[in-house]
Write an enzyme that holds these catalytic residues in place. Structure first.
Site, short mmCIF file in Angstrom:
data_model
loop_
_atom_site.label_atom_id
_atom_site.label_comp_id
_atom_site.label_asym_id
_atom_site.label_seq_id
_atom_site.Cartn_x
_atom_site.Cartn_y
_atom_site.Cartn_z
N GLU A 111 0.81 -1.22 0.00
CA GLU A 111 0.00 0.00 0.00
C GLU A 111 0.85 1.27 0.00
O GLU A 111 0.49 2.26 -0.65
CB GLU A 111 -0.95 -0.01 1.20
CG GLU A 111 -2.09 -1.00 1.09
CD GLU A 111 -1.67 -2.43 1.37
OE1 GLU A 111 -2.44 -3.36 1.05
OE2 GLU A 111 -0.57 -2.63 1.92
N HIS A 181 -11.11 -6.15 8.09
CA HIS A 181 -11.90 -5.91 6.87
C HIS A 181 -13.21 -5.19 7.21
O HIS A 181 -14.23 -5.42 6.57
CB HIS A 181 -12.20 -7.23 6.15
CG HIS A 181 -10.99 -7.94 5.66
ND1 HIS A 181 -10.32 -8.87 6.43
CD2 HIS A 181 -10.31 -7.85 4.49
CE1 HIS A 181 -9.29 -9.32 5.76
NE2 HIS A 181 -9.25 -8.72 4.57
#
Length: 376
Positions: A111, A181
Site C-alpha cells: 500500500e 476488513h
C-alpha cells in the site's frame, strides 16, 4: 511504461493467495447485506442529473465512472492490487480489456508503494486513480497520503501539486469482516489539510462524486461502503456527470430532531427515523456525502430548525468525525439547542467478529438517542 511493466511483474505471484484470503470476506454475510439492501432501496438519491438512465448498483456505477474517466482523459490510469482482473469487488471489471494493461494494471501488495507511485504519477501530470483493496490496509500508506500528497502544493509554494490523485478504498462493516476488513478510517485523514474525503451512499452519488473526485484539483480519498456494493440499486444516468464535493443532502425532511450520517450509516438512520415516526417523532435525516470539507451550513440550518442533533458513524466514538460535527454545531447553534448533542458510534475497541452485531451503532441504538434528546 517501463514502471508499469515492473509493477505488473512483481505482483503476479501473489494473485492466487490473495484470492484465497479475500473470498470468504466477499461471499459471506448475506443476512447483513439483505438488511442494507432493504434500507438502500427505501432511500434513493434526493438529487440526481437528468438524461437516459440505466439500473446500476454501487459497484457498477463506480465501474462506469472509471470507464468514463479513462475515456475522457488520456492521462488517466487505474491501478491497485488485482484491479487488472476486476478487483475483489469487481469495481474494475472489463477496464483492462477495454483500455489495455498500460492504463489499468495490477500493483505489488504494498500500500505504501501504491500511494507513493500514485503521488509521483500525479505530480508529473497524470491522473492517478489508485485502489487500496481494503481501507483497513491504508495505514501503511498513511505517510505518503498525509505527508506527501496532502502537502505537495503547500510545501512547493503552489509551484507543484498532485491534484490529479484519487485513492479509492472499500470501507465499513459487512457482517463478517472482523478487525481487518471492517474499519472506517475517515477521521484519521479528516485531520489533514490538503485532502478531500468523500463517501457515497447511492449509485447516483457514487458515479457523480467519483468523477468529481477524479477531476478535482486536490488529492481525494474516495471511501466506498462495501456493504452497499450490491445492495444499493438505482436508475443512474448513463452519461458523464459530476456532483459537487462538500455538499450534503437532506434525505428526509423533519421538524423534531436532526440525524446526521454518511455512507451506509444513513440507511441505518432512516430505519431509526421510521421507528421514531411510530412514536410521533419527526426526524430530518442528512447525508454529509463529503467528510472533508463537510457541509456545515446544511447541518447548522437543520439544527436551528429542530433544536436537536444525533450524529452516527461506525468508527469508534473517541475522536471520531462525529466529535468534530458536534463541536462545530455546539458553537454555532448553541442558542437553538434544546438538548445535548448525542453521538451514536462504534465502541472504543478493535472491530470484533462474532460480536459485530453488538458493536455496530444499529437503528435501535440510534432510536434510544432520539428518544433521549426528545425527553431532555
Amino acid at each position: 511504461p517501463s514502471s508499469f511493466v515492473m509493477l505488473r511483474t512483481v505482483c503476479r505471484g501473489g494473485k492466487q493467495a490473495i484470492g484465497t484470503v479475500i473470498s470468504p470476506v466477499v461471499h459471506a454475510g448475506r443476512q447483513v447485506l439483505r438488511q442494507y439492501a432493504a434500507a438502500a432501496a427505501a432511500t434513493p438519491s434526493t438529487a440526481s442529473p437528468q438524461g437516459e438512465r440505466k439500473k446500476m448498483n454501487l459497484f457498477t456505477a463506480i465501474n462506469d465512472a472509471l470507464r468514463i474517466a479513462l475515456e475522457t482523459d488520456a492521462n488517466a490510469c487505474v491501478f491497485g492490487e488485482d484491479v487488472g482482473f476486476g478487483g475483489v469487488f469487481r469495481c474494475t471489471v472489463g477496464l483492462q480489456e477495454q483500455f489495455g494493461d498500460q492504463r489499468v494494471f495490477n500493483t505489488p501488495l504494498c500500500e505504501q508503494g501504491i500511494a507513493g507511485f500514485a503521488v509521483g504519477m500525479a505530480a508529473v501530470g497524470a491522473t492517478a486513480i489508485a485502489e487500496i483493496q481494503f481501507a483497513d490496509y491504508i495505514f501503511p500508506a498513511f505517510d505518503q497520503i498525509v505527508n506527501e500528497a496532502a502537502k505537495y502544493r503547500y510545501r512547493s509554494g503552489n509551484q507543484y501539486d498532485c491534484g490529479g490523485l484519487t485513492i479509492r478504498s472499500p470501507c465499513g462493516a459487512v457482517g463478517h469482516g472482523g478487525h481487518y476488513h471492517s474499519q472506517s478510517p475517515e477521521a484519521y485523514f479528516a485531520h489533514t489539510p490538503g485532502l478531500k474525503i468523500v463517501m457515497p451512499r447511492t449509485p447516483v452519488q457514487a458515479k457523480g462524486l467519483l468523477l468529481a473526485s477524479i477531476r478535482d484539483p486536490n488529492p481525494v480519498l474516495f471511501m466506498e461502503p462495501k456493504a452497499l456494493y450490491r445492495a444499493a440499486v438505482e436508475d443512474v444516468p448513463v452519461g458523464d456527470y459530476t456532483l459537487p464535493l462538500g455538499v450534503g443532502q437532506i434525505v428526509q425532511e423533519g421538524s423534531d430532531v436532526t440525524l446526521v450520517g454518511w455512507g451506509a450509516q444513513v440507511n441505518v438512520l432512516m430505519n431509526a427515523s421510521e421507528m421514531a415516526a411510530e412514536l410521533g417523532i419527526s426526524c430530518e435525516v442528512i447525508d454529509l456525502c463529503t467528510i472533508l470539507p463537510w457541509d456545515r451550513d446544511l447541518v447548522a440550518n437543520s439544527v436551528r430548525k429542530t433544536g436537536r442533533l444525533v450524529i452516527s458513524h461506525e468508527a469508534p466514538k473517541t475522536s471520531g468525525f462525529a466529535a468534530e460535527v458536534a463541536a462545530t454545531i455546539q458553537n454555532c447553534c448553541f442558542l437553538s439547542l434544546e438538548a445535548p448533542i448525542q453521538r451514536v458510534c462504534g465502541y472504543d475497541t478493535p472491530f470484533p467478529l462474532i460480536f459485530e452485531k453488538y458493536y455496530v451503532p444499529n437503528a435501535y441504538k440510534n432510536l434510544e438517542a432520539i428518544k433521549s434528546v426528545m425527553e431532555a
